[in-house]
Design an enzyme around this catalytic site. Structure first.
Site, PDB file in Angstrom:
ATOM      1  N   SER A   5       0.851  -1.193   0.000  1.00 27.89           N
ATOM      2  CA  SER A   5       0.000   0.000   0.000  1.00 27.89           C
ATOM      3  C   SER A   5       0.887   1.244   0.000  1.00 27.89           C
ATOM      4  O   SER A   5       1.638   1.485   0.946  1.00 27.89           O
ATOM      5  CB  SER A   5      -0.894   0.007   1.237  1.00 27.89           C
ATOM      6  OG  SER A   5      -1.426   1.305   1.398  1.00 27.89           O
ATOM      7  N   MET A   7      -8.833   8.257  -0.584  1.00 28.77           N
ATOM      8  CA  MET A   7      -9.744   8.634   0.516  1.00 28.77           C
ATOM      9  C   MET A   7     -10.269  10.047   0.302  1.00 28.77           C
ATOM     10  O   MET A   7      -9.531  10.924  -0.162  1.00 28.77           O
ATOM     11  CB  MET A   7      -9.002   8.580   1.845  1.00 28.77           C
ATOM     12  CG  MET A   7      -8.302   7.263   2.123  1.00 28.77           C
ATOM     13  SD  MET A   7      -7.690   7.193   3.810  1.00 28.77           S
ATOM     14  CE  MET A   7      -6.666   5.727   3.718  1.00 28.77           C
ATOM     15  N   ASP A  44      -6.621  -6.264   3.788  1.00 26.03           N
ATOM     16  CA  ASP A  44      -6.006  -4.934   3.847  1.00 26.03           C
ATOM     17  C   ASP A  44      -6.096  -4.387   5.267  1.00 26.03           C
ATOM     18  O   ASP A  44      -7.193  -4.161   5.778  1.00 26.03           O
ATOM     19  CB  ASP A  44      -6.778  -4.033   2.866  1.00 26.03           C
ATOM     20  CG  ASP A  44      -6.188  -2.659   2.707  1.00 26.03           C
ATOM     21  OD1 ASP A  44      -5.111  -2.388   3.260  1.00 26.03           O
ATOM     22  OD2 ASP A  44      -6.827  -1.842   2.015  1.00 26.03           O
ATOM     23  N   HIS A  68      -8.139   1.219  -4.481  1.00 22.21           N
ATOM     24  CA  HIS A  68      -9.133   1.010  -3.425  1.00 22.21           C
ATOM     25  C   HIS A  68      -9.802   2.347  -3.133  1.00 22.21           C
ATOM     26  O   HIS A  68      -9.184   3.238  -2.554  1.00 22.21           O
ATOM     27  CB  HIS A  68      -8.388   0.451  -2.188  1.00 22.21           C
ATOM     28  CG  HIS A  68      -9.211   0.318  -0.950  1.00 22.21           C
ATOM     29  ND1 HIS A  68      -8.635   0.104   0.292  1.00 22.21           N
ATOM     30  CD2 HIS A  68     -10.547   0.363  -0.750  1.00 22.21           C
ATOM     31  CE1 HIS A  68      -9.584   0.012   1.199  1.00 22.21           C
ATOM     32  NE2 HIS A  68     -10.754   0.185   0.606  1.00 22.21           N
ATOM     33  N   SER A 101       2.557  -0.354   6.219  1.00 16.93           N
ATOM     34  CA  SER A 101       3.664  -0.014   7.123  1.00 16.93           C
ATOM     35  C   SER A 101       4.643  -1.176   7.289  1.00 16.93           C
ATOM     36  O   SER A 101       5.851  -0.962   7.379  1.00 16.93           O
ATOM     37  CB  SER A 101       3.123   0.448   8.478  1.00 16.93           C
ATOM     38  OG  SER A 101       2.102  -0.387   8.913  1.00 16.93           O
ATOM     39  N   HIS A 105      -0.980  -1.202  -4.467  1.00 12.56           N
ATOM     40  CA  HIS A 105      -2.281  -0.878  -3.875  1.00 12.56           C
ATOM     41  C   HIS A 105      -2.337   0.622  -3.572  1.00 12.56           C
ATOM     42  O   HIS A 105      -1.459   1.160  -2.896  1.00 12.56           O
ATOM     43  CB  HIS A 105      -2.446  -1.693  -2.588  1.00 12.56           C
ATOM     44  CG  HIS A 105      -3.774  -1.549  -1.932  1.00 12.56           C
ATOM     45  ND1 HIS A 105      -4.880  -2.280  -2.304  1.00 12.56           N
ATOM     46  CD2 HIS A 105      -4.187  -0.747  -0.922  1.00 12.56           C
ATOM     47  CE1 HIS A 105      -5.905  -1.949  -1.544  1.00 12.56           C
ATOM     48  NE2 HIS A 105      -5.524  -1.012  -0.693  1.00 12.56           N
ATOM     49  N   MET A 115     -12.020   4.639  -1.210  1.00 13.14           N
ATOM     50  CA  MET A 115     -12.728   4.889   0.056  1.00 13.14           C
ATOM     51  C   MET A 115     -13.440   6.222  -0.085  1.00 13.14           C
ATOM     52  O   MET A 115     -13.040   7.241   0.475  1.00 13.14           O
ATOM     53  CB  MET A 115     -11.730   4.878   1.223  1.00 13.14           C
ATOM     54  CG  MET A 115     -11.338   3.455   1.616  1.00 13.14           C
ATOM     55  SD  MET A 115      -9.828   3.385   2.591  1.00 13.14           S
ATOM     56  CE  MET A 115      -8.627   3.360   1.277  1.00 13.14           C
ATOM     57  N   ASP A 159      -4.624   3.704  -2.042  1.00  9.39           N
ATOM     58  CA  ASP A 159      -5.756   4.025  -1.173  1.00  9.39           C
ATOM     59  C   ASP A 159      -6.233   5.442  -1.440  1.00  9.39           C
ATOM     60  O   ASP A 159      -5.552   6.399  -1.105  1.00  9.39           O
ATOM     61  CB  ASP A 159      -5.325   3.895   0.289  1.00  9.39           C
ATOM     62  CG  ASP A 159      -5.113   2.447   0.668  1.00  9.39           C
ATOM     63  OD1 ASP A 159      -6.051   1.647   0.484  1.00  9.39           O
ATOM     64  OD2 ASP A 159      -4.007   2.101   1.112  1.00  9.39           O
ATOM     65  N   GLY A 167      -3.180   3.958   7.961  1.00  8.26           N
ATOM     66  CA  GLY A 167      -2.248   2.845   8.022  1.00  8.26           C
ATOM     67  C   GLY A 167      -1.785   2.625   9.451  1.00  8.26           C
ATOM     68  O   GLY A 167      -2.098   3.415  10.351  1.00  8.26           O
ATOM     69  N   MET A 191     -11.558  -5.647   4.569  1.00  8.97           N
ATOM     70  CA  MET A 191     -10.779  -4.767   5.444  1.00  8.97           C
ATOM     71  C   MET A 191     -10.528  -5.503   6.758  1.00  8.97           C
ATOM     72  O   MET A 191     -11.469  -6.010   7.378  1.00  8.97           O
ATOM     73  CB  MET A 191     -11.530  -3.469   5.741  1.00  8.97           C
ATOM     74  CG  MET A 191     -11.684  -2.513   4.571  1.00  8.97           C
ATOM     75  SD  MET A 191     -10.159  -2.121   3.719  1.00  8.97           S
ATOM     76  CE  MET A 191      -9.181  -1.382   5.031  1.00  8.97           C
TER      77      MET A 191
HETATM   78  C1  DX5 Z   1      -6.457   1.628   5.295  1.00  9.55           C
HETATM   79  C2  DX5 Z   1      -5.882   1.306   3.945  1.00  9.55           C
HETATM   80  C3  DX5 Z   1      -4.780   0.322   3.952  1.00  9.55           C
HETATM   81  C4  DX5 Z   1      -3.584   0.730   4.754  1.00  9.55           C
HETATM   82  C5  DX5 Z   1      -2.910  -0.489   5.299  1.00  9.55           C
HETATM   83  O1  DX5 Z   1      -7.576   2.428   5.124  1.00  9.55           O
HETATM   84  O2  DX5 Z   1      -6.894   0.796   3.097  1.00  9.55           O
HETATM   85  O3  DX5 Z   1      -4.381  -0.046   2.647  1.00  9.55           O
HETATM   86  O4  DX5 Z   1      -2.659   1.466   3.996  1.00  9.55           O
HETATM   87  O5  DX5 Z   1      -1.865  -0.081   6.080  1.00  9.55           O
HETATM   88  P1  DX5 Z   1      -1.125  -1.059   7.102  1.00  9.55           P
HETATM   89  O6  DX5 Z   1      -0.611  -2.197   6.314  1.00  9.55           O
HETATM   90  O7  DX5 Z   1      -0.062  -0.178   7.677  1.00  9.55           O
HETATM   91  O8  DX5 Z   1      -2.152  -1.467   8.121  1.00  9.55           O
HETATM   92 ZN    ZN Z   2      -6.492  -0.192   0.978  1.00  8.93          ZN
END
Ligand code: DX5
Ligand code: ZN
Length: 214
Positions: free
Chosen positions: A7, A36, A174, A65, A197, A32, A67, A34, A143, A136
């Site tokens: 991600s 938002m 995820d 993805h 992370s 990936h 959101m 994200d 993250g 999820m």
């Molecule tokens: C959260 C995201 C994830 C996030 C995962 O809303 O959709 O993709 O980046 O991060 P880690 O792996 O750090 O939990």
């Molecule tokens: Zn994601």
């Protein structure tokens, strides 16, 4: 076979091109991304132009993805920007059947996403239509959160459902994925591991990918 999708939320944005190249070099399968909107989730991230620039630099498929509230207004734009997979949240889509068809019509693989508090059984009517289900394993928005173990029940349901109905959608997870939680997910039938992370925190990224895929 397990696929790995880092991600980019956890990447170093000032060196994004290098981060993408390093991830590809390490043997990941997808990138990936994200997206938002500060409305569906309480955070803001990447927009369409950013995805278009990443697509130009990337050699592997972009897994986008969304959101977003009302994601249907943006599908066409992200497809044109170079997304190969577009996933939308069931919680944001009252007309999910239509939205999935829209993603396919835009030339992308179509994914549907479940929050940790949503039962997978709500997806039963749409599962024959999708290419991917993204479970999820944290609440979306940030993250670095901890994996929520109760989400494994949904994963098991999705895996059983596809076997029973001879379907071939991929199951992706995820949030909070590390070596330990990856093993739990793989045991429950997961195909694609998103890691933010954990992946970007590694010095030996190729070793990390190898272990996640094992
Ligand atoms: C959260 C995201 C994830 C996030 C995962 O809303 O959709 O993709 O980046 O991060 P880690 O792996 O750090 O939990
Ligand atoms: Zn994601």
């Amino acid at each position: 076979m397990t696929f790995v999708a880092p991600s980019l939320l956890a990447a170093d944005y000032l060196h994004l091109g290098q981060e993408v190249a390093d991830a590809e070099q390490a043997g990941v399968d997808y990138l990936h991304i994200d997206v938002m909107d500060g409305h569906f989730v309480p955070n803001l991230t990447f927009g369409i132009d950013m995805v278009a620039q990443i697509a130009k630099a990337a050699r592997i498929p972009l897994d986008v993805h969304l959101m977003l509230s009302q994601p249907e207004s943006y599908i066409e734009h992200f497809a044109k920007a170079g997304a190969k997979i577009i996933s939308v949240h069931i919680e944001a889509c009252p007309h999910i059947h239509n939205t999935i068809q829209q993603i396919k019509a835009a030339g992308c693989k179509a994914g549907v996403v479940l929050n940790p508090g949503t039962a997978a059984s709500v997806l039963a009517p749409i599962l024959p239509e999708v290419d991917l289900v993204l479970q999820m394993t944290v609440n979306p928005g940030f993250g670095g959160q901890s994996f929520i173990p109760s989400t494994l029940q949904n994963i098991q349901y999705l895996d059983q459902f596809r076997k029973q109905h001879d379907l071939h959608y991929l199951i992706e997870v995820d949030g909070g994925i590390n070596q330990e939680t990856a093993d739990l997910c793989k045991d429950s039938g997961v195909d694609i591991l998103v890691a933010g992370s954990y992946f970007f925190g590694q010095v030996d990224k190729a070793g990390c990918v190898e272990l996640l895929k094992k």
